[in-house]
Design a protein around this motif. Structure first.
Motif, PDB file in Angstrom:
ATOM      1  N   ASP A 342       0.859  -1.178   0.000  1.00 42.83           N
ATOM      2  CA  ASP A 342       0.000   0.000   0.000  1.00 42.83           C
ATOM      3  C   ASP A 342       0.898   1.232   0.000  1.00 42.83           C
ATOM      4  O   ASP A 342       1.331   1.708   1.053  1.00 42.83           O
ATOM      5  N   HIS A 343       1.190   1.747  -1.188  1.00 47.73           N
ATOM      6  CA  HIS A 343       2.162   2.832  -1.319  1.00 47.73           C
ATOM      7  C   HIS A 343       1.695   4.112  -0.635  1.00 47.73           C
ATOM      8  O   HIS A 343       2.509   4.972  -0.294  1.00 47.73           O
ATOM      9  N   PHE A 344       0.397   4.256  -0.427  1.00 54.41           N
ATOM     10  CA  PHE A 344      -0.107   5.434   0.264  1.00 54.41           C
ATOM     11  C   PHE A 344       0.249   5.395   1.752  1.00 54.41           C
ATOM     12  O   PHE A 344       0.106   6.397   2.444  1.00 54.41           O
ATOM     13  N   SER A 345       0.692   4.242   2.234  1.00 55.87           N
ATOM     14  CA  SER A 345       1.005   4.068   3.648  1.00 55.87           C
ATOM     15  C   SER A 345       2.502   4.150   3.929  1.00 55.87           C
ATOM     16  O   SER A 345       2.970   3.686   4.966  1.00 55.87           O
ATOM     17  N   SER A 346       3.259   4.754   3.035  1.00 58.90           N
ATOM     18  CA  SER A 346       4.715   4.702   3.150  1.00 58.90           C
ATOM     19  C   SER A 346       5.313   5.855   3.948  1.00 58.90           C
ATOM     20  O   SER A 346       6.520   5.895   4.159  1.00 58.90           O
ATOM     21  N   LEU A 347       4.487   6.789   4.408  1.00 61.07           N
ATOM     22  CA  LEU A 347       5.017   7.933   5.139  1.00 61.07           C
ATOM     23  C   LEU A 347       5.378   7.545   6.573  1.00 61.07           C
ATOM     24  O   LEU A 347       4.850   6.587   7.122  1.00 61.07           O
ATOM     25  N   PRO A 348       6.290   8.292   7.206  1.00 65.57           N
ATOM     26  CA  PRO A 348       6.793   7.917   8.530  1.00 65.57           C
ATOM     27  C   PRO A 348       5.711   7.865   9.597  1.00 65.57           C
ATOM     28  O   PRO A 348       4.758   8.652   9.596  1.00 65.57           O
ATOM     29  N   ARG A 349       5.899   6.957  10.548  1.00 69.65           N
ATOM     30  CA  ARG A 349       4.933   6.790  11.635  1.00 69.65           C
ATOM     31  C   ARG A 349       4.783   8.077  12.445  1.00 69.65           C
ATOM     32  O   ARG A 349       3.687   8.422  12.891  1.00 69.65           O
ATOM     33  N   ALA A 350       5.893   8.806  12.628  1.00 68.84           N
ATOM     34  CA  ALA A 350       5.826  10.042  13.411  1.00 68.84           C
ATOM     35  C   ALA A 350       4.852  11.036  12.792  1.00 68.84           C
ATOM     36  O   ALA A 350       4.192  11.803  13.502  1.00 68.84           O
ATOM     37  N   TRP A 351       4.768  11.049  11.484  1.00 63.30           N
ATOM     38  CA  TRP A 351       3.837  11.959  10.827  1.00 63.30           C
ATOM     39  C   TRP A 351       2.398  11.497  11.039  1.00 63.30           C
ATOM     40  O   TRP A 351       1.492  12.305  11.226  1.00 63.30           O
ATOM     41  N   ILE A 352       2.213  10.186  10.977  1.00 59.19           N
ATOM     42  CA  ILE A 352       0.876   9.632  11.201  1.00 59.19           C
ATOM     43  C   ILE A 352       0.380   9.988  12.599  1.00 59.19           C
ATOM     44  O   ILE A 352      -0.785  10.341  12.799  1.00 59.19           O
ATOM     45  N   GLU A 353       1.293   9.928  13.563  1.00 62.01           N
ATOM     46  CA  GLU A 353       0.908  10.195  14.944  1.00 62.01           C
ATOM     47  C   GLU A 353       0.620  11.671  15.200  1.00 62.01           C
ATOM     48  O   GLU A 353       0.128  12.022  16.275  1.00 62.01           O
ATOM     49  N   GLN A 354       0.927  12.542  14.234  1.00 64.66           N
ATOM     50  CA  GLN A 354       0.537  13.940  14.349  1.00 64.66           C
ATOM     51  C   GLN A 354      -0.958  14.130  14.141  1.00 64.66           C
ATOM     52  O   GLN A 354      -1.520  15.155  14.512  1.00 64.66           O
ATOM     53  N   ALA A 355      -1.617  13.146  13.559  1.00 66.54           N
ATOM     54  CA  ALA A 355      -3.045  13.271  13.267  1.00 66.54           C
ATOM     55  C   ALA A 355      -3.899  12.318  14.079  1.00 66.54           C
ATOM     56  O   ALA A 355      -5.081  12.596  14.302  1.00 66.54           O
ATOM     57  N   TRP A 356      -3.337  11.178  14.503  1.00 70.86           N
ATOM     58  CA  TRP A 356      -4.130  10.120  15.126  1.00 70.86           C
ATOM     59  C   TRP A 356      -3.619   9.799  16.530  1.00 70.86           C
ATOM     60  O   TRP A 356      -2.410   9.835  16.784  1.00 70.86           O
ATOM     61  N   ASN A 357      -4.538   9.428  17.401  1.00 66.53           N
ATOM     62  CA  ASN A 357      -4.199   8.914  18.728  1.00 66.53           C
ATOM     63  C   ASN A 357      -3.911   7.417  18.594  1.00 66.53           C
ATOM     64  O   ASN A 357      -4.763   6.570  18.839  1.00 66.53           O
ATOM     65  N   VAL A 358      -2.704   7.094  18.184  1.00 68.84           N
ATOM     66  CA  VAL A 358      -2.339   5.733  17.806  1.00 68.84           C
ATOM     67  C   VAL A 358      -2.118   4.880  19.054  1.00 68.84           C
ATOM     68  O   VAL A 358      -1.225   5.134  19.862  1.00 68.84           O
ATOM     69  N   LYS A 359      -2.929   3.847  19.192  1.00 68.40           N
ATOM     70  CA  LYS A 359      -2.812   2.902  20.289  1.00 68.40           C
ATOM     71  C   LYS A 359      -2.291   1.538  19.830  1.00 68.40           C
ATOM     72  O   LYS A 359      -1.930   0.702  20.660  1.00 68.40           O
ATOM     73  N   HIS A 360      -2.270   1.342  18.518  1.00 67.26           N
ATOM     74  CA  HIS A 360      -1.862   0.038  17.973  1.00 67.26           C
ATOM     75  C   HIS A 360      -1.341   0.296  16.561  1.00 67.26           C
ATOM     76  O   HIS A 360      -2.013   0.941  15.756  1.00 67.26           O
ATOM     77  N   PHE A 361      -0.123  -0.174  16.283  1.00 67.14           N
ATOM     78  CA  PHE A 361       0.484   0.032  14.966  1.00 67.14           C
ATOM     79  C   PHE A 361       0.999  -1.318  14.489  1.00 67.14           C
ATOM     80  O   PHE A 361       1.922  -1.879  15.067  1.00 67.14           O
ATOM     81  N   LYS A 362       0.377  -1.833  13.444  1.00 65.54           N
ATOM     82  CA  LYS A 362       0.715  -3.173  12.951  1.00 65.54           C
ATOM     83  C   LYS A 362       1.258  -3.101  11.533  1.00 65.54           C
ATOM     84  O   LYS A 362       0.603  -2.572  10.630  1.00 65.54           O
ATOM     85  N   GLU A 363       2.472  -3.626  11.337  1.00 66.29           N
ATOM     86  CA  GLU A 363       3.064  -3.735  10.009  1.00 66.29           C
ATOM     87  C   GLU A 363       2.936  -5.181   9.543  1.00 66.29           C
ATOM     88  O   GLU A 363       3.457  -6.101  10.182  1.00 66.29           O
ATOM     89  N   PHE A 364       2.252  -5.376   8.443  1.00 64.94           N
ATOM     90  CA  PHE A 364       2.006  -6.714   7.908  1.00 64.94           C
ATOM     91  C   PHE A 364       3.089  -7.089   6.900  1.00 64.94           C
ATOM     92  O   PHE A 364       3.765  -6.226   6.329  1.00 64.94           O
ATOM     93  N   ASP A 365       3.225  -8.364   6.653  1.00 63.68           N
ATOM     94  CA  ASP A 365       4.232  -8.866   5.713  1.00 63.68           C
ATOM     95  C   ASP A 365       3.723  -8.953   4.283  1.00 63.68           C
ATOM     96  O   ASP A 365       4.506  -9.100   3.350  1.00 63.68           O
ATOM     97  N   SER A 366       2.409  -8.911   4.104  1.00 61.56           N
ATOM     98  CA  SER A 366       1.844  -8.984   2.753  1.00 61.56           C
ATOM     99  C   SER A 366       0.539  -8.208   2.735  1.00 61.56           C
ATOM    100  O   SER A 366      -0.067  -7.949   3.772  1.00 61.56           O
TER     101      SER A 366
END
Length: 400
Positions: A342-366
């Motif tokens: 999912d190329h739209f999901s390639s931005l850094p986690r720190a940037w994602i956490e600027q918008a969301w209250n992230v309680k769970h972050f899962k990186e899948f293998d496929s």
């Protein structure tokens, strides 16, 4: 509200068959493949299958038996939705929100896994067709963008008796989930979504641009990035350069493009199929992830409802709302799912956490941009795991 059955007229089916029989494919340069879009060779193969083997009546019957369909008027819109209520009174109301170029069909594998899997969790599942998509009405007046859609879906859940609910969203569903979390947190209690740095980072900035422009929220962000995050930025810049043409034209001139796609089934197929191939974890072979029947049924939903133009118009409408969408931070507990293709999901986690209250972050293998179709077992399992995690943090969160 009332039950609904998909019933495409024989005249519309005959019209489609006639148009398919008169398909005129474009020329194709040698050795190009998918580089310039859907290649004529694959499109010809798909069109021939559509003409000789695919059966809309069979697919229509399956859609009507596999899903429980309803329609309801909300906010002056006739909204189509799938509603599978659990017999378990303590089941969790789960709103599934699709994106473009998708429909409720994206959830045909995920819903039974959430309903009948060997899991402790049970769900009341609601999967609407977004306004302007599929069997929902097309907004007749300008100004119906993501904010209005989120409000309509919130009203739907409350009208169904789900005063509190959770959301899964991908593509447009991610942004809609964000709006639900920021504007309707009294109802939307938990979010599970794909990795997006939205809405604050809504354009693919270069690292140099980010470091040279003193954006207010940048001061809170670590400048040092991992090798993986830097590669993600490179991937996103590549995406911007080679894959964002569709976004620009749909966000500026959807009506012009719609004239062509609403007229030609082959053109519509080429436009949609190319996204399923490019955005999925198919390693160049689209049918390793999606069958021809899945692709053509998705295309037929757009074709028979005449909603390709109104679906693309959401890009235009939401572009007008970016200033409003840029405000706020989603405090609702959120799970982020990151799939490698999912190329739209390639931005850094720190940037994602600027918008969301992230309680769970899962990186899948496929998996890619369509995880409910590509990896439904992994997705369903992680959705359950996240709700278990939230419950351990706050046993009172589930107040439905």
């Amino acid at each position: 509200m009332g039950t609904f059955e998909i019933n495409v007229s024989s005249e519309d089916q005959s019209d489609l068959r006639e148009r398919i029989s008169r398909t005129r494919l474009p020329d194709q340069q040698e050795g190009v493949g998918w580089d310039q879009g859907t290649p004529s060779a694959y499109l010809e193969e798909l069109i021939e299958y559509w003409r000789s083997s695919y059966s809309w009546p069979k697919q229509q019957e399956w859609l009507n038996t596999h899903f429980k369909h309803f329609r309801q008027h909300l906010n002056r819109q006739q909204l189509h939705y799938v509603h599978h209520a659990s017999p378990d009174a303590d089941a969790i109301p789960l709103l599934l929100v699709h994106g473009w170029p998708s429909s409720f069909l994206d959830f045909h594998k995920l819903i039974p896994r959430l309903e009948h899997g060997s899991r402790r969790r049970r769900y009341h599942i609601v999967a609407p067709s977004l306004p302007g998509y599929g069997f929902s009405a097309k907004p007749a007046q300008p100004g119906f963008g993501v904010i209005q859609i989120a409000s309509t879906l919130n009203d739907l859940m409350v009208a169904l008796g789900y005063r509190h609910y959770v959301v899964y969203g991908g593509d447009w569903g991610t942004l809609i989930a964000f709006v639900l979390g920021t504007r309707h947190p009294q109802n939307c209690r938990v979010i599970y979504t794909l990795a997006r740095a939205v809405p604050r980072l809504h354009r693919p900035w270069h690292v140099a641009q980010l470091l040279n422009h003193r954006l207010p929220w940048l001061n809170k962000m670590p400048i040092t990035m991992t090798h993986s995050e830097l590669k993600g930025l490179d991937d996103y810049r590549h995406l911007e350069k080679h894959e964002f043409g569709y976004r620009h034209i749909q966000g500026t001139k959807p009506q012009t493009l719609g004239c062509a796609l609403n007229y030609s089934p082959a053109g519509l197929a080429a436009w949609i199929v190319e996204k399923y191939k490019t955005w999925s974890d198919c390693h160049g072979n689209i049918e390793s992830r999606f069958t021809k029947d899945e692709l053509l049924t998705q295309i037929c939903i757009y074709w028979f409802t005449g909603t390709i133009t109104s679906s693309m118009r959401l890009y235009y409408e939401s572009g007008q709302q970016w200033a409003s969408l840029m405000q706020g931070y989603c405090k609702v507990p959120t799970a982020i799912a990151k799939f490698p293709a999912d190329h739209f999901s390639s931005l850094p986690r720190a940037w994602i956490e600027q918008a969301w209250n992230v309680k769970h972050f899962k990186e899948f293998d496929s998996g890619g941009h369509f995880p409910a179709l590509e990896e439904p077992d992994l997705l369903a399992e992680d959705i359950d795991r996240f709700f278990d995690q939230i419950e351990s943090l706050d046993p009172k969160w589930q107040r439905f």
